[in-house]
Design an enzyme around this catalytic site. Structure first.
Site, PDB file in Angstrom:
ATOM      1  N   SER A   1      -2.306  10.029   1.172  1.00 29.61           N
ATOM      2  CA  SER A   1      -3.926  10.638   2.385  1.00 29.61           C
ATOM      3  C   SER A   1      -3.371  10.151   3.686  1.00 29.61           C
ATOM      4  O   SER A   1      -3.226   8.891   4.112  1.00 29.61           O
ATOM      5  CB  SER A   1      -5.204   9.951   1.958  1.00 29.61           C
TER       6      SER A   1
ATOM      7  N   ASP B   1      -1.957  -1.874  11.460  1.00 29.58           N
ATOM      8  CA  ASP B   1      -0.643  -2.632  11.614  1.00 29.58           C
ATOM      9  C   ASP B   1      -0.980  -2.595  13.835  1.00 29.58           C
ATOM     10  O   ASP B   1      -0.229  -3.822  14.019  1.00 29.58           O
ATOM     11  CB  ASP B   1       0.550  -1.886  11.804  1.00 29.58           C
TER      12      ASP B   1
ATOM     13  N   ASP C   1       0.921  -1.131  -0.104  1.00 34.06           N
ATOM     14  CA  ASP C   1       0.258   0.084  -0.098  1.00 34.06           C
ATOM     15  C   ASP C   1       0.544   1.431  -0.031  1.00 34.06           C
ATOM     16  O   ASP C   1       0.775   2.622  -0.531  1.00 34.06           O
ATOM     17  CB  ASP C   1      -0.992   0.096   1.527  1.00 34.06           C
ATOM     18  N   GLY C   2       1.566   0.855   0.819  1.00 36.92           N
ATOM     19  CA  GLY C   2       2.904   2.411   0.822  1.00 36.92           C
ATOM     20  C   GLY C   2       3.192   2.466  -1.317  1.00 36.92           C
ATOM     21  O   GLY C   2       3.942   3.641  -1.283  1.00 36.92           O
TER      22      GLY C   2
ATOM     23  N   ASP D   1      -3.321   2.427   7.744  1.00 38.17           N
ATOM     24  CA  ASP D   1      -2.425   1.897   7.828  1.00 38.17           C
ATOM     25  C   ASP D   1      -1.924   1.127   9.452  1.00 38.17           C
ATOM     26  O   ASP D   1      -1.673  -0.102   9.509  1.00 38.17           O
ATOM     27  CB  ASP D   1      -1.183   2.372   7.157  1.00 38.17           C
TER      28      ASP D   1
END
EC number: 2.7.8.11
Length: 227
Positions: A69, A80, A58-59, A76
């Site tokens: 964003s 985690d 995703d990063g 995120d």
């Protein structure tokens, strides 16, 4: 007077950013993983670790498609922290003393929450901006992606291994670790490497919590000194 600037994107468009969709997939994978964590440990491990690996995806997507964003960053980090917290709670039910895993859970959440809040107070755009820190280990952790990746992967791999090798729900943590490390096998090597990276990350968490707490205290002092 009408706003002649660029129109604001609709809220839905941000929710549907590619990296955020990856984040939703991570949540779904974790939900399925934890649903089978006791009935099928192998499937749990595969799903959980795949979800963890998607954290890097995703990063990459956010940078590749220019879809960074604030919502994505929060999604995120929350994913985690909640994922690791759930795994630690499960391990606290399998091993004794359970307080060891609950203490790790508390340290993980407290250090990251304080770091995020201190970032907000400092006016920084990222909680990984620690260039002004006096700790070389803290700066190395957030400044070197490979080093940070090793530490993070070590933590998750260690917790997954501990769940896989537990034979009953009243295991003594130290006995299991000693027995596993004294055996000459690929698992013992992986376990040793994971423990080393895990240890570094816990030290970083302590440093992070103390550094972030100092930022909050200094903010209070400066606020009181203002006329």
């Amino acid at each position: 007077m009408a706003n002649k600037g660029k129109p604001r994107p609709a809220k839905l468009s941000v929710y549907l950013y590619i990296p955020n969709i990856v984040g939703y997939m991570r949540i779904l994978l974790n939900c399925v993983a934890f649903a089978v964590c006791f009935s099928n440990k192998t499937l749990f491990s595969l799903l959980y670790f795949f979800s963890f690996c998607c954290d890097a995806v995703d990063g990459w997507c956010a940078r590749k498609f220019n879809q960074v964003s604030t919502f994505g960053a929060v999604l995120d980090m929350v994913t985690d922290r909640v994922s690791t917290a759930c795994l630690l709670v499960i391990l606290s039910q399998v091993y004794r003393p359970s307080l060891a895993f609950l203490s790790l859970l508390a340290l993980d959440i407290a250090s990251h929450w304080l770091q995020m809040y201190s970032t907000f107070l400092s006016g920084k755009t990222s909680h990984k901006d620690v260039k002004d820190s006096t700790s070389w280990l803290f700066k190395l952790y957030y400044g070197n992606r490979l080093f940070m990746g090793y530490c993070c992967v070590s933590c998750e791999v260690l917790y997954i291994i501990l769940l896989l090798i537990a034979k009953k729900q009243t295991e003594n943590l130290m006995n299991v670790l000693v027995d596993s490390l004294t055996q000459i096998s690929p698992l013992s090597v992986l376990l040793a490497l994971s423990i080393f990276g895990w240890g570094i990350k816990q030290v970083v968490n302590v440093i992070q919590m103390k550094t972030a707490a100092d930022v909050c205290v200094l903010y209070d002092i400066e606020k009181k000194q203002k006329p």
